[in-house]
Design a protein around this motif. Structure first.
Motif, PDB file in Angstrom:
ATOM      1  N   MET A   1       0.846  -1.171   0.000  1.00 41.89           N
ATOM      2  CA  MET A   1       0.000   0.000   0.000  1.00 41.89           C
ATOM      3  C   MET A   1       0.891   1.234   0.000  1.00 41.89           C
ATOM      4  O   MET A   1       1.918   1.270   0.668  1.00 41.89           O
ATOM      5  CB  MET A   1      -0.887  -0.019   1.239  1.00 41.89           C
ATOM      6  CG  MET A   1      -1.747   1.211   1.371  1.00 41.89           C
ATOM      7  SD  MET A   1      -2.887   1.152   2.765  1.00 41.89           S
ATOM      8  CE  MET A   1      -1.777   1.252   4.133  1.00 41.89           C
TER       9      MET A   1
ATOM     10  N   TYR B   1       0.531   5.417   0.573  1.00 47.08           N
ATOM     11  CA  TYR B   1      -0.340   6.509   0.972  1.00 47.08           C
ATOM     12  C   TYR B   1       0.314   7.823   0.593  1.00 47.08           C
ATOM     13  O   TYR B   1       1.451   8.087   0.962  1.00 47.08           O
ATOM     14  CB  TYR B   1      -0.614   6.496   2.478  1.00 47.08           C
ATOM     15  CG  TYR B   1      -1.417   7.706   2.906  1.00 47.08           C
ATOM     16  CD1 TYR B   1      -2.776   7.782   2.627  1.00 47.08           C
ATOM     17  CD2 TYR B   1      -0.813   8.790   3.516  1.00 47.08           C
ATOM     18  CE1 TYR B   1      -3.511   8.895   2.968  1.00 47.08           C
ATOM     19  CE2 TYR B   1      -1.549   9.909   3.867  1.00 47.08           C
ATOM     20  CZ  TYR B   1      -2.886   9.954   3.588  1.00 47.08           C
ATOM     21  OH  TYR B   1      -3.622  11.062   3.909  1.00 47.08           O
TER      22      TYR B   1
ATOM     23  N   VAL C   1      -2.394  -1.087  -3.709  1.00 47.44           N
ATOM     24  CA  VAL C   1      -3.405  -0.093  -3.375  1.00 47.44           C
ATOM     25  C   VAL C   1      -2.723   1.257  -3.179  1.00 47.44           C
ATOM     26  O   VAL C   1      -1.752   1.367  -2.435  1.00 47.44           O
ATOM     27  CB  VAL C   1      -4.163  -0.474  -2.080  1.00 47.44           C
ATOM     28  CG1 VAL C   1      -5.183   0.591  -1.712  1.00 47.44           C
ATOM     29  CG2 VAL C   1      -4.825  -1.830  -2.228  1.00 47.44           C
TER      30      VAL C   1
ATOM     31  N   LEU D   1      -3.605   4.996  -1.836  1.00 45.62           N
ATOM     32  CA  LEU D   1      -4.562   5.837  -1.122  1.00 45.62           C
ATOM     33  C   LEU D   1      -4.093   7.281  -1.248  1.00 45.62           C
ATOM     34  O   LEU D   1      -2.930   7.575  -0.965  1.00 45.62           O
ATOM     35  CB  LEU D   1      -4.618   5.439   0.353  1.00 45.62           C
ATOM     36  CG  LEU D   1      -4.921   3.974   0.644  1.00 45.62           C
ATOM     37  CD1 LEU D   1      -4.810   3.695   2.136  1.00 45.62           C
ATOM     38  CD2 LEU D   1      -6.288   3.596   0.125  1.00 45.62           C
TER      39      LEU D   1
ATOM     40  N   GLY E   1      -4.876  11.068   0.035  1.00 50.81           N
ATOM     41  CA  GLY E   1      -5.602  11.855   1.020  1.00 50.81           C
ATOM     42  C   GLY E   1      -5.116  13.291   1.050  1.00 50.81           C
ATOM     43  O   GLY E   1      -4.260  13.643   1.843  1.00 50.81           O
TER      44      GLY E   1
ATOM     45  N   LEU F   1      -7.658   4.899  -4.477  1.00 48.94           N
ATOM     46  CA  LEU F   1      -8.790   5.382  -3.691  1.00 48.94           C
ATOM     47  C   LEU F   1      -8.511   6.750  -3.081  1.00 48.94           C
ATOM     48  O   LEU F   1      -7.484   6.930  -2.423  1.00 48.94           O
ATOM     49  CB  LEU F   1      -9.084   4.404  -2.547  1.00 48.94           C
ATOM     50  CG  LEU F   1      -9.339   2.952  -2.933  1.00 48.94           C
ATOM     51  CD1 LEU F   1      -9.279   2.068  -1.711  1.00 48.94           C
ATOM     52  CD2 LEU F   1     -10.676   2.841  -3.613  1.00 48.94           C
TER      53      LEU F   1
ATOM     54  N   VAL G   1      -9.045   9.087  -0.079  1.00 48.46           N
ATOM     55  CA  VAL G   1      -9.430   8.746   1.298  1.00 48.46           C
ATOM     56  C   VAL G   1      -9.501   9.946   2.234  1.00 48.46           C
ATOM     57  O   VAL G   1      -9.674   9.773   3.444  1.00 48.46           O
ATOM     58  CB  VAL G   1      -8.488   7.676   1.893  1.00 48.46           C
ATOM     59  CG1 VAL G   1      -8.606   6.373   1.127  1.00 48.46           C
ATOM     60  CG2 VAL G   1      -7.057   8.169   1.939  1.00 48.46           C
TER      61      VAL G   1
END
Length: 113
Positions: free
Chosen positions: A1, A3, A57, A59, A61, A84, A86
């Motif tokens: 993942m 971020y 994945v 993310l 934000g 995604l 987030v």
């Protein structure tokens, strides 16, 4: 993942907390304070950093509508299985921001909190 987002240091704190709960999880992070201008060297470097990690994945934000605009512009260049937006999820996980009360969320007024 992977971020992408938050202030410097926030994502790292959240990633440490998540890694403690899920040992063996591969989590890379990058704060969201960079030159997001189309064609900027820093923006291209962030995309290259994400792709080098090859996350399953991604993310993002950065808050609305910044995260959606950035993803729309860069989506075809990202090598992630799932992408995604987030919002403040990692801010919540790091404990630097409290989530809005559920009633405000249900009414669509989280921004007011």
């Amino acid at each position: 993942m992977f971020y992408l987002g938050g202030a410097p240091g926030v994502a790292e704190k959240a990633a440490r907390r998540l890694a403690a709960r899920w040992p063996g999880a591969r989590i890379a992070v990058r704060h969201g304070y960079f030159d997001r201008s189309p064609g900027s060297a820093e923006d291209a470097a962030v995309v290259a950093e994400i792709n080098a990690f090859a996350p399953q994945v991604l993310l993002v934000g950065m808050g609305m509508p910044i995260q959606e605009a950035w993803l729309h512009r860069r989506y075809d260049q990202l090598d992630a299985a799932a992408v995604l937006p987030v919002g403040a999820a990692f801010d919540y996980e790091a404990g630097v921001q409290r989530p809005a009360p559920r009633l405000l969320g249900a009414l669509g007024l989280e921004w007011l909190f």
